[in-house]
Design an enzyme around this catalytic site. Structure first.
Site, PDB file in Angstrom:
ATOM      1  N   GLN A   1      25.849  33.626 -96.035  1.00 32.73           N
ATOM      2  CA  GLN A   1      25.646  34.866 -95.280  1.00 32.73           C
ATOM      3  C   GLN A   1      24.439  34.755 -94.350  1.00 32.73           C
ATOM      4  OE1 GLN A   1      26.880  37.593 -99.032  1.00 32.73           O
ATOM      5  NE2 GLN A   1      26.081  38.773 -97.332  1.00 32.73           N
TER       6      GLN A   1
ATOM      7  N   ARG B   1      26.718  44.952-101.418  1.00 32.84           N
ATOM      8  CA  ARG B   1      27.065  45.916-100.369  1.00 32.84           C
ATOM      9  C   ARG B   1      26.043  47.047-100.318  1.00 32.84           C
ATOM     10  NH1 ARG B   1      33.234  47.010 -98.807  1.00 32.84           N
ATOM     11  NH2 ARG B   1      32.863  47.825 -96.757  1.00 32.84           N
ATOM     12  N   CYS B   2      24.794  46.638-100.252  1.00 30.86           N
ATOM     13  CA  CYS B   2      23.743  47.645-100.202  1.00 30.86           C
ATOM     14  C   CYS B   2      22.494  47.022 -99.646  1.00 30.86           C
ATOM     15  CB  CYS B   2      23.530  48.255-101.579  1.00 30.86           C
ATOM     16  SG  CYS B   2      22.064  47.772-102.455  1.00 30.86           S
TER      17      CYS B   2
ATOM     18  N   GLU C   1      27.776  49.455 -95.800  1.00 27.43           N
ATOM     19  CA  GLU C   1      27.511  49.655 -97.224  1.00 27.43           C
ATOM     20  C   GLU C   1      27.438  51.118 -97.627  1.00 27.43           C
ATOM     21  OE1 GLU C   1      24.076  47.267 -96.867  1.00 27.43           O
ATOM     22  OE2 GLU C   1      22.768  48.993 -97.072  1.00 27.43           O
TER      23      GLU C   1
END
Ligand code: CDP
Length: 803
Positions: free
Chosen positions: A236, A383-384, A759
């Protein structure tokens, strides 16, 4: 040619720029099997590596016997910590300032830990080789409970047992990592002690896992002749991986090429550096062949980064009529065997101190204790944005508990305490400057959309009917108003391993009027190829369909800090707009020259520069691009290229109002989601369809987390949820229909006013689902029940309440 020239509206539509629900351009290849994922990479002479993993959660490694494995046909080498030690690669630094074993060095600290790396001609030979490696273990006492770990004599990390100082300050016990504090504890305690009403609760956000569809993996290829190392991987943050690989290996950074090909979901799981990457690189250097390592599903669930595992002890105080006066939170954070959390360096608990949420709370304090246990390392932002999800869950549960304490409606309590629109920019008690928001408008819209008052009436009638024995189903109304904080930087306070968290975009406009833009981010499914072209289309007047977006190859992309924590739009999206504006500035000079007027006498209009006051005199961007390469323009260099490295002045603060209406059968614990309304405000909307897709995906992940998904261990550290038999992944069957909605409050500091969105649905979704479960039982005295709310646990709530 008697065709009428396109109208301005048609020209705008033709660009497919900001606000257009342009179809995702990447899907053509994904839906036709033309994606190129890391396991699709096949290099000549490629060999395979895989791990011998520990069956124990805590054990001394007495001996590793590799002789039999080396006899297995096809097995080429077996690496252990001893082989990596001369290279100083048997341990590696983590993103959180700790270090982590690459291969077991004297002991193992969690089940599934990497013990030896078997390299073979193919995957099957590697598997046979793994089976033939014999490891002698001596079991040690296991600590899976962070509260116990802080009291226990058992030393987990013998390598740092005597160190009283860690990367984030003092350690008060051999299993303690840090205490990190923010806010004014004395003033908070004073506010709470003198308050008319206080609610106190332990809120647990359980351990879970991002679990992307594609597991982690890489292909490392050392070209010894040219001295060039190429690593394809599920990264990522490819540039960060290149820098770390250079620092660890001593290979100069320009001789390392890191390529993130297509990635099948990341959700934070693919931010960190894993032993598989190091071992593959070493194995390629040793053998001179390309080495592939691909995790299987169990490896992924057992050993790569987990998320959450926060025990949050909260106290919230208020006046009798419901005005919040203080918030105190003490967190015990289970970090597992190594502190490998992926947070900006200065924030060992990420942005958890956004936990005052959407509320104007005058005084607050947060203290977070990081603790070692015999569990997998990680602590990634699933996802945050670095612990925002935990923070949002915490405050949204505390608000519900306070509403119970006050005997007040939870929607009214929220509205009473929201930061008002005229208070922005708003500085929270814990130090964040919220850029923009209009919570009351969003909240009112949401309540109206679901007919909140009607729902409450129906709920009250249902409770009465239940008491009369006419139904066994309860109705829960799960409310959430969340505030996110996304887009790390700024560089002045956000870095990863010392690298400032800016991001970048480089644009080349070709002579024929098409363009390519390369970014420092990397899509894992979010649709960057579609949406970043839209930002650019609106900025430089070239149709999005004529703009290629490229990410993920460090040889070609400008340096950037990657994609996680919804930072792509706030940071790289801003860089894209800024680079576009540089193109436009140069295009203006060229247009003025071509039109024989002064630079200030032309203005940009959709896809062209026009002479002010003479709209019939213009040069289109295509004409300007051609001239940039084909005409000598005095004082202007040939070509039409620009690059922007963008350091955001602040983060962006998206927000949302979510309402979940849930029916619960008290006899079976089975739930049915009757309605889920999600209003998101992410500032300027680039692509409404992509946003809707992001919201649907994130809500479904939130559903999974709230209603069943967990990483669980037994008391001796056996991983109980390492397959999809036990780790809940929702299918279409469990997934409800979502209604999406929006308000649009632009960010004042972002060049196009956009905030992140990816997110938000995970951050806001979890408390909405969980609050619905709690709310269904509120009339019967439930205050707090820990997630996940699977059928058994929900049945247990009903059972324990005597229903
Ligand atoms: O960093 P990441 O890509 O995961 O998250 P994001 O910045 O929230 O963007 C997710 C997707 O939604 C991207 O394709 C964005 O361009 C798109 N988006 C949008 O269309 N409008 C916004 N205001 C925010 C994001």
């Amino acid at each position: 040619n008697d065709q009428a020239p396109p109208t301005r509206e048609q020209r705008v539509a033709g660009l497919k720029g900001l606000g257009c629900s342009r179809k995702r351009v990447e899907d053509a290849r994904f839906t036709q099997g033309k994606g190129n994922y890391v396991d699709d990479v096949k290099l000549p002479g490629m060999i395979f590596g895989d791990f011998v993993r520990s069956p124990y959660a805590h054990a001394r490694v007495k001996a590793i016997h590799t002789e039999e494995a080396l006899k297995v046909p096809g097995v080429l080498a077996v690496l252990t910590a001893k082989d990596l030690e001369p290279l100083s690669l048997h341990w590696m630094p983590t993103l959180a300032g700790d270090k982590q074993m690459v291969l077991a060095d004297g002991k193992v600290l969690f089940q599934g830990q990497e013990v030896a790396f078997v390299v073979a001609t193919d995957r099957y030979a590697a598997a046979d080789g793994i089976a033939a490696v014999e490891v002698e273990y001596e079991e040690l006492p296991v600590l899976t409970d962070p509260f116990e770990a802080l009291k226990s004599d058992v030393v987990l990390r013998e390598d740092i047992a005597d160190q009283t100082e860690g990367a984030h300050g003092a350690r008060r016990h051999h299993n303690h990592i840090f205490l990190w504090e923010e806010g004014d504890e004395a003033a908070t305690t004073q506010a709470i002690e003198s308050a008319e009403v206080v609610a106190e609760e332990m809120v647990y956000y359980h351990r879970t896992h991002p679990c992307p569809l594609e597991t982690c993996g890489c292909v490392a290829s050392m070209d010894k002749v040219n001295g060039k190392l190429t690593v394809y991987g599920t990264f990522q943050a490819p540039h960060v991986v290149r820098t770390v690989a250079s620092l660890l290996s001593g290979i100069e950074e320009h001789n390392i090429r890191v390529i993130s090909p297509d990635i099948g979901g990341g959700f934070g799981n693919k931010v960190g550096v894993y032993p598989g990457y190091i071992c593959s690189i070493v194995a390629s250097i040793v053998t001179g062949k390309p080495v592939k390592w691909i995790e299987n599903r169990m490896d992924n669930l057992m050993a790569t980064a987990f998320a959450r595992d926060y025990w949050m002890k909260g106290k919230i105080s208020a006046t009798r009529d419901g005005k919040i006066t203080g918030l105190h939170c003490q967190v015990t954070a289970d970090h597992g065997a190594f502190d490998a959390c992926a947070d900006p360096t200065k924030f060992p608990a990420g942005f958890f101190h956004i936990c005052t949420g959407s509320y104007d709370i005058p005084v607050a304090y947060v203290g977070v204790d990081g603790v070692y246990t015999n569990k997998a390392p990680g602590g990634v932002a699933y996802r945050c944005s670095f612990r925002v999800t935990e923070a949002a869950y915490f405050i949204e549960r505390m608000i519900e508990v306070l509403a119970i304490e006050l005997g007040m409606d939870a929607a009214e309590l929220r509205a009473k305490n929201f930061i008002r629109a005229d208070q922005f920019p708003y500085t929270s008690a814990l130090g964040w400057e919220y850029d923009s928001g209009d919570y009351h408008t969003a909240w009112d819209k949401a309540l109206k959309a679901v007919d909140y008052e009607g729902l409450r009436r129906e709920q009250a009638e249902r409770v009465e009917a239940f008491k009369r024995g006419e139904t066994r189903k309860l109705l829960g109304i799960g409310l959430t108003h969340f505030t996110e904080i996304v887009g790390a930087g700024p560089v002045k306070n956000c870095d990863i391993l010392g690298m400032g968290m800016f991001d970048s975009c480089e644009i080349r406009v070709h002579p024929t009027g098409s363009a390519i833009a390369r970014l420092g981010t990397i899509s894992q499914g979010q649709g960057h190829a579609t949406t970043f072209a839209q930002i650019l289309a609106s900025e430089i007047g070239i149709p999005a369909d004529s703009i290629t977006i490229e990410e993920g190859d460090t040889d070609t992309a400008p340096y950037g800090l990657g994609t996680y924590g919804s930072r792509s739009t706030p940071v790289a999206g801003a860089a894209t707009a800024m680079a576009g504006r540089k193109i436009r500035a140069k295009a203006q000079m060229i247009a003025a020259y071509l039109l024989e007027v002064h630079d200030d006498d032309v203005e940009f209009d959709v896809d062209r520069f026009v002479v002010k006051g003479a709209p019939e005199r213009f040069k289109t961007m295509a004409e300007i691009a051609y001239a940039a390469y084909n005409q000598a323009i005095p004082g202007v260099e040939p070509g039409l290229e620009a690059v922007s490295y963008y350091d955001p002045p602040n983060m962006t603060y998206p927000f949302g109002a979510y309402i979940c209406v849930m029916e619960i059968d008290v006899d079976t614990g089975v739930h049915e989601i009757r309605q889920f309304y999600a209003l998101d405000d992410c500032g300027t909307r680039i692509n409404p369809m992509v946003i809707e897709g992001q919201v649907h995906g994130g809500l479904t992940e939130a559903l999974a987390i709230a209603m069943g998904q967990e990483i669980a261990y037994d008391e001796i550290g056996n991983h109980k949820t390492a397959t999809f038999m036990d780790f809940f992944i929702p299918t279409a069957w469990e997934t409800p229909t979502y209604t999406t909605d929006h308000t649009e409050t632009p960010s004042p500091h972002h060049p196009i006013g956009a905030k992140g969105v990816g997110e938000s649905p995970n951050v806001g979704g979890v408390p909405a689902f969980s609050n619905a479960v709690h709310d269904a039982f509120r009339a019967f005295g439930l205050r707090q029940a820990h997630m996940p709310h699977d059928q058994w646990r929900v049945w247990k709530i009903a059972h324990d309440l005597g229903l």
